[in-house]
Design an enzyme around this catalytic site. Structure first.
Site, PDB file in Angstrom:
ATOM      1  N   SER A   1       0.923  -1.186  -0.069  1.00 12.30           N
ATOM      2  CA  SER A   1      -0.131  -0.033  -0.095  1.00 12.30           C
ATOM      3  C   SER A   1       0.866   1.182   0.035  1.00 12.30           C
ATOM      4  CB  SER A   1      -0.839   0.149   1.332  1.00 12.30           C
ATOM      5  OG  SER A   1      -1.318  -0.896   1.603  1.00 12.30           O
TER       6      SER A   1
ATOM      7  N   HIS B   1      -3.746  -1.839  -4.745  1.00 11.38           N
ATOM      8  CA  HIS B   1      -2.972  -3.099  -5.042  1.00 11.38           C
ATOM      9  C   HIS B   1      -3.174  -3.610  -6.518  1.00 11.38           C
ATOM     10  CE1 HIS B   1      -1.827  -4.038  -0.686  1.00 11.38           C
ATOM     11  NE2 HIS B   1      -2.764  -2.836  -0.652  1.00 11.38           N
TER      12      HIS B   1
ATOM     13  N   ARG C   1       0.142  -7.556  -3.473  1.00  5.82           N
ATOM     14  CA  ARG C   1       0.031  -8.762  -2.652  1.00  5.82           C
ATOM     15  C   ARG C   1      -1.135  -9.348  -2.185  1.00  5.82           C
ATOM     16  NH1 ARG C   1       3.076  -5.302   1.352  1.00  5.82           N
ATOM     17  NH2 ARG C   1       4.847  -6.771   1.404  1.00  5.82           N
ATOM     18  N   THR C   2      -1.136 -10.671  -1.808  1.00  2.00           N
ATOM     19  CA  THR C   2      -2.247 -11.431  -1.269  1.00  2.00           C
ATOM     20  C   THR C   2      -1.849 -11.172   0.361  1.00  2.00           C
ATOM     21  OG1 THR C   2      -2.557 -13.029  -3.069  1.00  2.00           O
ATOM     22  CG2 THR C   2      -3.165 -13.790  -0.983  1.00  2.00           C
ATOM     23  N   HIS C   3      -3.019 -10.840   0.963  1.00  2.00           N
ATOM     24  CA  HIS C   3      -2.995 -10.547   2.569  1.00  2.00           C
ATOM     25  C   HIS C   3      -3.788 -11.836   3.353  1.00  2.00           C
ATOM     26  CE1 HIS C   3      -2.473  -6.298   1.177  1.00  2.00           C
ATOM     27  NE2 HIS C   3      -1.837  -6.307   2.267  1.00  2.00           N
TER      28      HIS C   3
ATOM     29  N   GLU D   1      -6.437  -1.442  14.164  1.00  2.00           N
ATOM     30  CA  GLU D   1      -6.293  -1.537  15.534  1.00  2.00           C
ATOM     31  C   GLU D   1      -7.284  -0.811  16.429  1.00  2.00           C
ATOM     32  OE1 GLU D   1      -3.560  -0.922  13.750  1.00  2.00           O
ATOM     33  OE2 GLU D   1      -3.236  -3.320  13.322  1.00  2.00           O
TER      34      GLU D   1
ATOM     35  N   SER E   1       0.970  -7.188   6.926  1.00  5.04           N
ATOM     36  CA  SER E   1       1.502  -8.075   5.669  1.00  5.04           C
ATOM     37  C   SER E   1       2.948  -8.764   6.081  1.00  5.04           C
ATOM     38  CB  SER E   1       1.534  -7.246   4.374  1.00  5.04           C
ATOM     39  OG  SER E   1       2.444  -6.103   4.721  1.00  5.04           O
TER      40      SER E   1
ATOM     41  N   ASN F   1      -0.155   6.629   7.894  1.00  3.50           N
ATOM     42  CA  ASN F   1      -1.236   7.253   8.784  1.00  3.50           C
ATOM     43  C   ASN F   1      -0.293   6.968  10.595  1.00  3.50           C
ATOM     44  OD1 ASN F   1      -2.052   4.162   8.272  1.00  3.50           O
ATOM     45  ND2 ASN F   1      -2.576   4.412  10.292  1.00  3.50           N
TER      46      ASN F   1
HETATM   47  I1  8IG Z   1      -1.674   1.477   5.144  1.00  2.00           I
HETATM   48  O1  8IG Z   1      -2.725   1.406  11.262  1.00  2.00           O
HETATM   49  C1  8IG Z   1      -2.078   0.745   7.101  1.00  2.00           C
HETATM   50  N1  8IG Z   1      -2.104  -0.553   7.110  1.00  2.00           N
HETATM   51  N2  8IG Z   1      -2.516  -3.003  11.232  1.00  2.00           N
HETATM   52  N3  8IG Z   1      -2.692  -0.641  11.155  1.00  2.00           N
HETATM   53  C2  8IG Z   1      -2.388  -1.747  10.334  1.00  2.00           C
HETATM   54  N4  8IG Z   1      -2.139  -1.943   8.995  1.00  2.00           N
HETATM   55  C3  8IG Z   1      -2.136  -0.509   8.354  1.00  2.00           C
HETATM   56  C4  8IG Z   1      -2.456   0.425   9.056  1.00  2.00           C
HETATM   57  C5  8IG Z   1      -2.410   0.645  10.334  1.00  2.00           C
HETATM   58  N5  8IG Z   1      -2.264   1.404   7.982  1.00  2.00           N
END
Ligand code: 8IG
Length: 270
Positions: free
Chosen positions: A38, A70, A90-92, A191, A210, A233
């Site tokens: 991402s 993606h 990717r595959t998550h 989270e 990931s 973020n």
């Molecule tokens: I972009 O704040 C991205 N991926 N777990 N937490 C988690 N995955 C993320 C976050 C995040 N931002």
């Protein structure tokens, strides 16, 4: 749709995919692979000269992309004198296709001759000084998914999983690059603020969905790993504002040029 070979014999599935890549790209062996997560897809354009550009649907055992941003493409890119395999998307694990699907790209890269793997991701940051768009070198991880790509009594060592040699190479190019421990949550929900505090107490500065599982498979395959997070973020609860995926994509677009330049400089030295 189930993929029987991928589940029963993942290494045979990876060999099939690597053979297809050699045929479709015209490049017999690749030296390095990059998984673009991402926020990293815009940077992919700037890494080097694209030799071949495939949809993942053309390569055996890859799942179609599930997430906006993606791209679901695989490119062969010439960077200096290196042949790089660039996996766009990717595959998550949260997609529920199983760990074999998650690490198929990593195993395919190894089967294609790759010795060095660059794992990138977009993630949340716990250090308030890391504003959105800050790149961070992954120094280690905490796997909170409860999942592993390994089967049976495969007791592999994860010391120096994220190569200190490769981190030092990056810091020669960009001395200001900070380092952090990456905690992988299962997702797909972000989270709670309490989970972010827990991750911080455990010693993480980055939270994502990931990289840890992929790094374990890469180590099993004998690859040297460079982990690069783009903090897109601040982690949940740190700003008072809710998280959204659009913010992630915007941070990627804004940081693309810097990330692309960094990768274009680093990859030839790997
Ligand atoms: I972009 O704040 C991205 N991926 N777990 N937490 C988690 N995955 C993320 C976050 C995040 N931002």
């Amino acid at each position: 749709m189930t993929d029987d070979l991928l589940l029963t014999d993942p290494s045979a599935a990876a060999r099939e995919a690597a053979d297809a890549l050699a045929r479709l790209t015209g490049v017999e062996r690749h030296d390095v692979a990059l998984v673009m997560g991402s926020g990293w897809v815009p940077a992919a354009e700037l890494i080097g000269e694209t030799v071949a550009d495939l949809s993942v649907e053309e390569v055996p055992h890859f799942a179609p992309p599930a997430v906006a941003g993606h791209a679901g493409r695989i490119r062969s890119v010439k960077v200096g004198d290196k042949h790089a395999l660039v996996l766009l998307g990717r595959t998550h694990y949260y997609e529920g296709r199983g760990v074999e699907a998650v690490v198929h790209g990593v195993r395919t890269a190894a089967a294609a001759g790759v010795r060095t793997l660059v794992l990138t991701n977009g993630c949340g940051g716990l250090d308030p000084s890391w504003t959105p768009g800050t790149p961070v070198l992954i120094s280690d991880h905490i796997n909170l998914t409860g999942a592993s790509p390994l089967r049976g009594a495969t007791f592999i060592d994860l010391t120096d999983l994220y190569s200190s040699r490769l981190r030092a190479l990056c810091q020669e190019i960009e001395p200001s690059l900070p380092e952090g421990v990456y905690a992988q949550f299962r997702g797909p929900q972000y989270e709670t603020p309490a989970e972010v505090r827990m991750a911080g107490i455990m010693g993480a500065q980055l939270v994502g969905m990931s990289t840890a599982i992929e790094a374990i498979a890469a180590r099993e395959a004998g690859l040297e790993i460079l982990g690069l997070s783009l903090v897109t973020n601040l982690a949940a609860g740190m700003t008072g504002e809710p998280l959204n995926h659009e913010e992630v994509l915007e941070a990627g677009r804004a940081a693309a040029e810097r990330m692309g330049r960094l990768l274009a400089q680093v990859v030839p030295t790997l």
